[in-house]
Design a protein around this motif. Structure first.
Motif, PDB file in Angstrom:
ATOM      1  N   TRP A 301       0.759  -1.324   0.004  1.00  0.00           N
ATOM      2  CA  TRP A 301       0.205  -0.251  -0.194  1.00  0.00           C
ATOM      3  C   TRP A 301       0.846   1.316  -0.245  1.00  0.00           C
ATOM      4  O   TRP A 301       0.598   2.106  -0.863  1.00  0.00           O
ATOM      5  N   ILE A 302       1.993   1.101   0.932  1.00  0.00           N
ATOM      6  CA  ILE A 302       2.934   2.470   0.831  1.00  0.00           C
ATOM      7  C   ILE A 302       3.324   2.663  -0.395  1.00  0.00           C
ATOM      8  O   ILE A 302       3.468   3.834  -1.075  1.00  0.00           O
ATOM      9  N   GLU A 303       3.978   1.707  -1.014  1.00  0.00           N
ATOM     10  CA  GLU A 303       4.662   1.766  -2.513  1.00  0.00           C
ATOM     11  C   GLU A 303       3.480   2.171  -3.639  1.00  0.00           C
ATOM     12  O   GLU A 303       3.857   2.968  -4.351  1.00  0.00           O
ATOM     13  N   LYS A 304       2.349   1.927  -3.628  1.00  0.00           N
ATOM     14  CA  LYS A 304       1.491   1.761  -4.646  1.00  0.00           C
ATOM     15  C   LYS A 304       0.701   3.438  -4.390  1.00  0.00           C
ATOM     16  O   LYS A 304       0.661   4.143  -5.274  1.00  0.00           O
ATOM     17  N   ARG A 305       0.487   3.804  -3.116  1.00  0.00           N
ATOM     18  CA  ARG A 305      -0.324   4.944  -2.822  1.00  0.00           C
ATOM     19  C   ARG A 305       0.461   6.242  -2.390  1.00  0.00           C
ATOM     20  O   ARG A 305       0.265   7.187  -2.801  1.00  0.00           O
ATOM     21  N   ILE A 306       1.630   5.879  -1.672  1.00  0.00           N
ATOM     22  CA  ILE A 306       2.576   6.873  -1.088  1.00  0.00           C
ATOM     23  C   ILE A 306       3.830   7.119  -1.554  1.00  0.00           C
ATOM     24  O   ILE A 306       4.130   8.322  -2.155  1.00  0.00           O
ATOM     25  N   PHE A 307       4.663   6.133  -1.745  1.00  0.00           N
ATOM     26  CA  PHE A 307       5.952   6.304  -2.170  1.00  0.00           C
ATOM     27  C   PHE A 307       6.097   5.266  -3.332  1.00  0.00           C
ATOM     28  O   PHE A 307       6.837   4.224  -3.285  1.00  0.00           O
ATOM     29  N   PRO A 308       5.679   5.543  -4.314  1.00  0.00           N
ATOM     30  CA  PRO A 308       6.077   4.600  -5.774  1.00  0.00           C
ATOM     31  C   PRO A 308       7.640   4.579  -6.002  1.00  0.00           C
ATOM     32  O   PRO A 308       8.354   5.557  -5.769  1.00  0.00           O
ATOM     33  N   GLY A 309       8.119   3.304  -6.151  1.00  0.00           N
ATOM     34  CA  GLY A 309       9.562   2.964  -6.175  1.00  0.00           C
ATOM     35  C   GLY A 309      10.331   2.771  -5.041  1.00  0.00           C
ATOM     36  O   GLY A 309      11.596   2.585  -5.245  1.00  0.00           O
ATOM     37  N   ALA A 310       9.658   2.892  -3.781  1.00  0.00           N
ATOM     38  CA  ALA A 310      10.413   2.837  -2.636  1.00  0.00           C
ATOM     39  C   ALA A 310      10.952   1.693  -2.246  1.00  0.00           C
ATOM     40  O   ALA A 310      10.171   0.491  -2.499  1.00  0.00           O
ATOM     41  N   TYR A 311      12.087   1.295  -1.799  1.00  0.00           N
ATOM     42  CA  TYR A 311      12.674   0.217  -1.375  1.00  0.00           C
ATOM     43  C   TYR A 311      13.758   0.580  -0.222  1.00  0.00           C
ATOM     44  O   TYR A 311      14.831   1.001  -0.692  1.00  0.00           O
ATOM     45  N   PRO A 312      13.621   0.434   0.940  1.00  0.00           N
ATOM     46  CA  PRO A 312      14.514   0.774   2.048  1.00  0.00           C
ATOM     47  C   PRO A 312      15.506  -0.566   1.956  1.00  0.00           C
ATOM     48  O   PRO A 312      15.078  -1.929   2.215  1.00  0.00           O
ATOM     49  N   PRO A 313      16.624  -0.370   1.968  1.00  0.00           N
ATOM     50  CA  PRO A 313      17.820  -1.306   1.974  1.00  0.00           C
ATOM     51  C   PRO A 313      17.938  -1.964   3.145  1.00  0.00           C
ATOM     52  O   PRO A 313      17.861  -1.434   4.033  1.00  0.00           O
ATOM     53  N   SER A 314      18.430  -3.307   3.078  1.00  0.00           N
ATOM     54  CA  SER A 314      18.810  -3.937   4.133  1.00  0.00           C
ATOM     55  C   SER A 314      20.414  -3.366   4.661  1.00  0.00           C
ATOM     56  O   SER A 314      21.001  -2.994   3.855  1.00  0.00           O
ATOM     57  N   ILE A 315      20.806  -3.761   5.903  1.00  0.00           N
ATOM     58  CA  ILE A 315      22.191  -3.180   6.076  1.00  0.00           C
ATOM     59  C   ILE A 315      23.124  -3.888   5.443  1.00  0.00           C
ATOM     60  O   ILE A 315      24.282  -3.350   5.113  1.00  0.00           O
ATOM     61  N   GLY A 316      22.937  -5.191   5.018  1.00  0.00           N
ATOM     62  CA  GLY A 316      23.659  -5.795   4.296  1.00  0.00           C
ATOM     63  C   GLY A 316      23.603  -5.332   2.927  1.00  0.00           C
ATOM     64  O   GLY A 316      24.918  -5.144   2.273  1.00  0.00           O
ATOM     65  N   GLU A 317      22.661  -4.949   2.268  1.00  0.00           N
ATOM     66  CA  GLU A 317      22.632  -4.161   0.802  1.00  0.00           C
ATOM     67  C   GLU A 317      23.500  -2.755   0.960  1.00  0.00           C
ATOM     68  O   GLU A 317      24.167  -2.410  -0.068  1.00  0.00           O
ATOM     69  N   PHE A 318      23.421  -2.106   1.861  1.00  0.00           N
ATOM     70  CA  PHE A 318      23.993  -0.799   2.356  1.00  0.00           C
ATOM     71  C   PHE A 318      25.556  -1.098   2.233  1.00  0.00           C
ATOM     72  O   PHE A 318      26.337  -0.360   1.506  1.00  0.00           O
ATOM     73  N   MET A 319      26.008  -2.116   3.017  1.00  0.00           N
ATOM     74  CA  MET A 319      27.153  -2.458   3.126  1.00  0.00           C
ATOM     75  C   MET A 319      27.831  -2.912   1.712  1.00  0.00           C
ATOM     76  O   MET A 319      28.934  -2.573   1.216  1.00  0.00           O
ATOM     77  N   ALA A 320      27.094  -3.708   0.726  1.00  0.00           N
ATOM     78  CA  ALA A 320      27.341  -4.136  -0.489  1.00  0.00           C
ATOM     79  C   ALA A 320      27.525  -2.845  -1.409  1.00  0.00           C
ATOM     80  O   ALA A 320      28.638  -2.829  -2.272  1.00  0.00           O
ATOM     81  N   LEU A 321      26.823  -1.630  -0.972  1.00  0.00           N
ATOM     82  CA  LEU A 321      27.250  -0.332  -1.817  1.00  0.00           C
ATOM     83  C   LEU A 321      28.459   0.097  -1.542  1.00  0.00           C
ATOM     84  O   LEU A 321      29.308   0.377  -2.466  1.00  0.00           O
ATOM     85  N   CYS A 322      28.859   0.147  -0.310  1.00  0.00           N
ATOM     86  CA  CYS A 322      30.219   0.510  -0.014  1.00  0.00           C
ATOM     87  C   CYS A 322      31.172  -0.463  -0.428  1.00  0.00           C
ATOM     88  O   CYS A 322      32.445  -0.003  -0.946  1.00  0.00           O
ATOM     89  N   GLU A 323      31.013  -1.692  -0.304  1.00  0.00           N
ATOM     90  CA  GLU A 323      32.033  -2.603  -0.919  1.00  0.00           C
ATOM     91  C   GLU A 323      32.282  -2.559  -2.067  1.00  0.00           C
ATOM     92  O   GLU A 323      33.567  -2.637  -2.601  1.00  0.00           O
ATOM     93  N   HIS A 324      31.285  -2.346  -3.023  1.00  0.00           N
ATOM     94  CA  HIS A 324      31.339  -2.273  -4.525  1.00  0.00           C
ATOM     95  C   HIS A 324      32.455  -1.116  -4.788  1.00  0.00           C
ATOM     96  O   HIS A 324      33.196  -0.946  -5.741  1.00  0.00           O
ATOM     97  N   GLY A 325      32.595   0.112  -4.009  1.00  0.00           N
ATOM     98  CA  GLY A 325      33.178   1.313  -4.242  1.00  0.00           C
ATOM     99  C   GLY A 325      34.617   0.959  -3.537  1.00  0.00           C
ATOM    100  O   GLY A 325      35.644   2.155  -3.414  1.00  0.00           O
ATOM    101  N   ASP A 326      34.879   0.030  -2.951  1.00  0.00           N
ATOM    102  CA  ASP A 326      36.173  -0.205  -2.154  1.00  0.00           C
ATOM    103  C   ASP A 326      36.126   0.883  -1.147  1.00  0.00           C
ATOM    104  O   ASP A 326      37.390   1.240  -0.757  1.00  0.00           O
ATOM    105  N   PHE A 327      35.000   1.223  -0.489  1.00  0.00           N
ATOM    106  CA  PHE A 327      34.992   2.220   0.593  1.00  0.00           C
ATOM    107  C   PHE A 327      35.502   1.658   1.984  1.00  0.00           C
ATOM    108  O   PHE A 327      35.067   0.347   2.123  1.00  0.00           O
ATOM    109  N   SER A 328      35.909   2.188   2.826  1.00  0.00           N
ATOM    110  CA  SER A 328      36.135   2.038   4.146  1.00  0.00           C
ATOM    111  C   SER A 328      35.000   2.568   5.028  1.00  0.00           C
ATOM    112  O   SER A 328      34.814   3.965   5.120  1.00  0.00           O
ATOM    113  N   VAL A 329      34.391   1.963   5.815  1.00  0.00           N
ATOM    114  CA  VAL A 329      32.978   2.207   6.401  1.00  0.00           C
ATOM    115  C   VAL A 329      33.573   2.780   7.881  1.00  0.00           C
ATOM    116  O   VAL A 329      34.232   2.115   8.581  1.00  0.00           O
TER     117      VAL A 329
END
Length: 417
Positions: A301-329
């Motif tokens: 309902w939130i995605e359809k009526r309020i926030f189309p396209g919304a996807y809150p990432p998991s902490i693992g997905e967050f870290m994968a973004l950092c890993e891809h760029g070879d970033f130090s967290v």
């Protein structure tokens, strides 16, 4: 916003199988302390416990719609006035989230499939603009009714002390972010998804940095530019009505507050590469986003009526973004309960302005947004949503503070606003 119309009044008695459907629905939801009052005012009490809330169904079709897909139907029926709630709405939603979380572990596969949330809408260059327009271009006057009066922040505040006003807590958030970025006069900052521009103005005004702030919401950019002119900050801030993917140049800091939820996980690697090329060798990046403890789709309902396209990432997905760029967290902070407090303050102001909202839009819209705020409060209280602030830098950057002590030398909350 397109919502189903009010159901036709029905005064017939419910059939035996309709009573059975209610009982089954309650059991599948983990037997929460909720009574159901049906269209003829017949009441079905929860088994073996006293009811704390009452849910009213206005017609039989409302029951069938709810049973078919409660993730989508509960919000739609409430918005249309075909489902009513007696009792505190955020408390009811929190209770449901907690009992359903336990109950779904025993659901049969066919039920999990029937009630599943759908994949979010695409967030490519053209789709992203439509998605943002749907939510953020509702009108600045609407958001002024219930956001803070300090910097119009539509993201999680930072409650250093529980008694803070919304304005104090939002300014404390901005200060907290600036400290994490270790800003100094003369630095350059790029902001992806700047909202109404409050962070950019705060950074320029209080830290003397130059900011390039990107946003694709026309309403928000117009407001931000006007405020920068009024406050005499035009020489330090450039608000750019453009997609984050078109950011150019290199900066001492990269910051994004509340945009990652709209990026779409299929674009995380693109964002990671963008940050890598946008950040100077000793630069620091901060991403602030609603998230999850594990991967999960946004409520249908939130995605359809309020926030189309919304996807809150998991902490693992967050870290994968950092890993891809070879970033130090460098730092991960979870402000989950701060967001519950922020939303409670928003809902209090929204409820106080309810008549005005109805005049601006209509009753369906007003009920939908009340449900959205209440459900969000409940999700953060119940732990089904998190709020992550992640700070990171290039993996070979050695120009870093030895401790976090400087973040807390003195309070982030302003004494006067």
């Amino acid at each position: 916003m397109t919502l189903p119309l009010q159901g036709t009044h029905v005064d017939r008695a419910p059939h035996t199988y309709e009573r059975w459907l209610v009982t089954k629905l309650v059991r599948m939801a983990g037997s929460p302390p909720i009574r159901f009052r049906l269209w003829n005012n017949e009441v079905i009490e929860p088994p073996e416990q006293a009811a704390q809330f009452t849910v009213y169904l206005a017609d039989p079709k409302a029951l069938y719609t709810l049973v078919a897909n409660p993730n989508l139907a509960f919000g739609d029926l409430y918005s249309a006035g075909r489902l009513g709630v007696e009792g505190d709405l955020p408390d009811l939603m929190e209770t449901l989230y907690r009992t359903i979380h336990q109950a779904r572990q025993k659901w049969p596969r066919w039920l999990e499939a029937l009630w599943r949330n759908h994949a979010p809408r695409a967030t490519g260059l053209s789709e992203a603009r439509e998605n943002i327009h749907h939510h953020y271009d509702l009108g600045n006057d609407f958001y002024r009714l219930w956001l803070d009066q300090a910097e119009m922040q539509y993201t999680c505040a930072y409650y250093e002390r529980p008694e803070l006003s919304l304005e104090q807590a939002q300014l404390a958030k901005l200060e907290h972010v600036c400290r994490k970025l270790r800003l100094k006069p003369g630095m350059t900052v790029v902001e992806a998804g700047c909202g109404w521009g409050g962070l950019a103005r705060y950074m320029a005004r209080n830290y003397g940095v130059t900011v390039h702030a990107y946003n694709i919401s026309r309403e928000q950019v117009a407001y931000a530019r006007e405020q920068a002119r009024t406050q005499g900050l035009e020489n330090l801030i450039v608000y750019i009505e453009e997609d984050y993917r078109n950011i150019e140049g290199q900066y001492d800091a990269f910051v994004s507050i509340g945009m990652l939820e709209h990026v779409g996980k299929e674009h995380y690697l693109t964002l990671s590469e963008l940050i890598k090329r946008s950040l100077k060798p000793n630069g620091i990046a901060l991403l602030h986003s609603i998230g999850r403890n594990r991967p999960m789709l946004m409520n249908a309902w939130i995605e359809k009526r309020i926030f189309p396209g919304a996807y809150p990432p998991s902490i693992g997905e967050f870290m994968a973004l950092c890993e891809h760029g070879d970033f130090s967290v460098l730092d991960v902070e979870n402000l989950r309960l701060h967001y519950a407090n922020t939303l409670s303050a928003w809902m209090e102001r929204f409820n106080a302005a309810e008549e005005t909202v109805c005049e601006m839009y209509d009753e369906h819209f007003t009920r939908a947004w009340r449900m959205y705020l209440a459900g969000s409060i409940a999700a953060f209280r119940a732990g089904s949503l998190q709020l992550f602030q992640v700070v990171f830098t290039h993996g070979n950057n050695n120009q870093l503070p030895a401790t976090r002590q400087d973040l807390y030398t003195f309070p982030a909350t302003p004494e006067h606003i």
